[in-house]
Design a protein around this motif. Structure first.
Motif, PDB file in Angstrom:
ATOM      1  N   ASN A 154       0.866  -1.187   0.000  1.00 40.99           N
ATOM      2  CA  ASN A 154       0.000   0.000   0.000  1.00 40.99           C
ATOM      3  C   ASN A 154       0.896   1.228   0.000  1.00 40.99           C
ATOM      4  O   ASN A 154       1.471   1.591   1.028  1.00 40.99           O
ATOM      5  CB  ASN A 154      -0.919  -0.012   1.214  1.00 40.99           C
ATOM      6  N   LEU A 155       1.003   1.871  -1.157  1.00 42.71           N
ATOM      7  CA  LEU A 155       1.922   2.995  -1.298  1.00 42.71           C
ATOM      8  C   LEU A 155       1.508   4.189  -0.449  1.00 42.71           C
ATOM      9  O   LEU A 155       2.354   4.829   0.193  1.00 42.71           O
ATOM     10  CB  LEU A 155       2.001   3.401  -2.775  1.00 42.71           C
ATOM     11  N   VAL A 156       0.222   4.484  -0.417  1.00 39.17           N
ATOM     12  CA  VAL A 156      -0.252   5.629   0.359  1.00 39.17           C
ATOM     13  C   VAL A 156       0.012   5.418   1.846  1.00 39.17           C
ATOM     14  O   VAL A 156       0.465   6.327   2.561  1.00 39.17           O
ATOM     15  CB  VAL A 156      -1.748   5.881   0.098  1.00 39.17           C
ATOM     16  N   ARG A 157      -0.254   4.221   2.336  1.00 40.57           N
ATOM     17  CA  ARG A 157      -0.002   3.927   3.754  1.00 40.57           C
ATOM     18  C   ARG A 157       1.486   4.078   4.068  1.00 40.57           C
ATOM     19  O   ARG A 157       1.863   4.578   5.136  1.00 40.57           O
ATOM     20  CB  ARG A 157      -0.465   2.524   4.085  1.00 40.57           C
ATOM     21  N   SER A 158       2.325   3.671   3.147  1.00 41.30           N
ATOM     22  CA  SER A 158       3.764   3.819   3.354  1.00 41.30           C
ATOM     23  C   SER A 158       4.174   5.292   3.356  1.00 41.30           C
ATOM     24  O   SER A 158       5.063   5.696   4.117  1.00 41.30           O
ATOM     25  CB  SER A 158       4.528   3.069   2.262  1.00 41.30           C
ATOM     26  N   MET A 159       3.544   6.099   2.516  1.00 36.38           N
ATOM     27  CA  MET A 159       3.821   7.526   2.514  1.00 36.38           C
ATOM     28  C   MET A 159       3.443   8.157   3.845  1.00 36.38           C
ATOM     29  O   MET A 159       4.186   8.981   4.398  1.00 36.38           O
ATOM     30  CB  MET A 159       3.071   8.200   1.362  1.00 36.38           C
ATOM     31  N   VAL A 160       2.295   7.762   4.381  1.00 36.69           N
ATOM     32  CA  VAL A 160       1.868   8.273   5.697  1.00 36.69           C
ATOM     33  C   VAL A 160       2.882   7.854   6.761  1.00 36.69           C
ATOM     34  O   VAL A 160       3.243   8.650   7.644  1.00 36.69           O
ATOM     35  CB  VAL A 160       0.463   7.755   6.044  1.00 36.69           C
ATOM     36  N   GLY A 161       3.360   6.611   6.675  1.00 35.19           N
ATOM     37  CA  GLY A 161       4.360   6.158   7.625  1.00 35.19           C
ATOM     38  C   GLY A 161       5.636   6.972   7.535  1.00 35.19           C
ATOM     39  O   GLY A 161       6.257   7.296   8.561  1.00 35.19           O
ATOM     40  N   LEU A 162       6.042   7.329   6.324  1.00 35.96           N
ATOM     41  CA  LEU A 162       7.225   8.166   6.151  1.00 35.96           C
ATOM     42  C   LEU A 162       7.009   9.552   6.751  1.00 35.96           C
ATOM     43  O   LEU A 162       7.922  10.119   7.374  1.00 35.96           O
ATOM     44  CB  LEU A 162       7.563   8.294   4.667  1.00 35.96           C
ATOM     45  N   GLN A 163       5.838  10.106   6.558  1.00 39.56           N
ATOM     46  CA  GLN A 163       5.543  11.412   7.142  1.00 39.56           C
ATOM     47  C   GLN A 163       5.601  11.351   8.667  1.00 39.56           C
ATOM     48  O   GLN A 163       6.127  12.261   9.317  1.00 39.56           O
ATOM     49  CB  GLN A 163       4.173  11.886   6.657  1.00 39.56           C
ATOM     50  N   GLU A 164       5.063  10.290   9.246  1.00 40.26           N
ATOM     51  CA  GLU A 164       5.121  10.130  10.693  1.00 40.26           C
ATOM     52  C   GLU A 164       6.560   9.953  11.170  1.00 40.26           C
ATOM     53  O   GLU A 164       6.896  10.304  12.305  1.00 40.26           O
ATOM     54  CB  GLU A 164       4.272   8.933  11.112  1.00 40.26           C
ATOM     55  N   TYR A 165       7.404   9.428  10.313  1.00 46.28           N
ATOM     56  CA  TYR A 165       8.808   9.216  10.634  1.00 46.28           C
ATOM     57  C   TYR A 165       9.617  10.506  10.500  1.00 46.28           C
ATOM     58  O   TYR A 165      10.782  10.562  10.891  1.00 46.28           O
ATOM     59  CB  TYR A 165       9.366   8.141   9.707  1.00 46.28           C
ATOM     60  N   GLY A 166       9.002  11.544   9.914  1.00 48.39           N
ATOM     61  CA  GLY A 166       9.671  12.833   9.789  1.00 48.39           C
ATOM     62  C   GLY A 166      10.044  13.246   8.392  1.00 48.39           C
ATOM     63  O   GLY A 166      10.727  14.259   8.193  1.00 48.39           O
ATOM     64  N   TYR A 167       9.579  12.498   7.396  1.00 47.23           N
ATOM     65  CA  TYR A 167       9.887  12.837   6.005  1.00 47.23           C
ATOM     66  C   TYR A 167       8.820  13.756   5.419  1.00 47.23           C
ATOM     67  O   TYR A 167       7.631  13.631   5.728  1.00 47.23           O
ATOM     68  CB  TYR A 167       9.966  11.569   5.145  1.00 47.23           C
ATOM     69  N   TRP A 168       9.273  14.661   4.575  1.00 44.49           N
ATOM     70  CA  TRP A 168       8.367  15.406   3.723  1.00 44.49           C
ATOM     71  C   TRP A 168       8.198  14.625   2.418  1.00 44.49           C
ATOM     72  O   TRP A 168       9.150  14.034   1.915  1.00 44.49           O
ATOM     73  CB  TRP A 168       8.925  16.796   3.421  1.00 44.49           C
TER      74      TRP A 168
END
Length: 250
Positions: A154-168
């Protein structure tokens, strides 16, 4: 061909260096080729005994004549998870997310540019996208064995996880209002490129923190996805080499 194969001098050599090769086949007619001999020597140092075969057999194994005399079967290994990869990335991380690239040559070119520009990893969707197969590995010129590649369901879920990790998260879109060269790419950043024809999918676009366009002259409306990715990645590389890292992207 199956996804667990590599063909071509650079792809096979990189796979050997990465400890990915289970078995290597070499075209007997290419025995005197210097590059072939170097790959064979590297394989033997890794405990791999090459099998010499006629070119016709190499063509069969390699799925065609584009193998440059080398075909390797790769070991079956579990792909790294995004969490595992993130643990090893020094700050500020630079990731490339590819949303449904279908052409193996484009995907290979994107991997090659990502490694050359110093990206820490590439994230790919499991479905509706080209797998990392032998053609991709050859086009990537070894980058597929040297660069962490994460395949997610799930690409979108992974993007959300990256944002929570501190990534823009920044997507490239031709209609975006912000110029890539006016953006700050120095913080922890994941660049997102869409598919060759449709670009970013709606949900992927909506979960981007930024949308940037690459300014162009002339009548050309868009660039090949691998070219666009290379431009964005090397702009990030340029900024990170010449400017101090801010606390966050502006």
């Amino acid at each position: 061909m199956a996804e667990d194969w590599a063909i071509g001098v650079h792809a096979v050599a990189a796979a050997i260096d990465a400890g990915e090769v289970e078995q290597l086949w070499v075209a007997r007619e290419r025995e005197e080729d210097r590059r072939i001999r170097e790959v064979v020597a590297a394989a033997e140092l890794h405990g791999i005994r090459p099998r010499w075969a006629a070119t016709a057999e190499i063509n069969r194994l390699g799925g065609g004549p584009q193998h440059q005399g080398l075909v390797a079967r790769l070991l079956a290994r579990p792909a790294p998870t995004l969490a595992q990869v993130l643990e090893d990335i020094p700050a500020p991380g630079l990731l490339l997310i590819l949303d449904g690239i279908l052409d193996p040559h484009n995907l290979g070119a994107c991997l090659r540019s990502a490694e050359a520009a110093g990206a820490n990893a590439v994230v790919l969707p499991k479905d509706h996208a080209c797998p990392v197969n032998a053609t991709v590995r050859k086009a990537a010129a070894g980058a597929a064995s040297r660069l962490p590649i994460v395949v997610v369901t799930n690409l979108v879920r992974s993007m959300v996880g990256l944002q929570e990790y501190g990534y823009w998260i920044a997507g490239l879109a031709g209609e975006a209002s912000q110029d890539l060269y006016e953006a700050d790419l120095r913080g922890p950043l994941a660049l997102v490129l869409g598919s060759e024809e449709k670009g970013l999918r709606r949900l992927v676009r909506e979960h981007c923190d930024f949308l940037w366009h690459i300014p162009m002259c002339g009548a050309v409306e868009s660039l090949n996805v691998s070219v666009a990715g290379a431009l964005a990645l090397f702009e990030a590389r340029r900024q990170r080499r010449t400017q101090a890292k801010p606390d966050e992207l502006r």
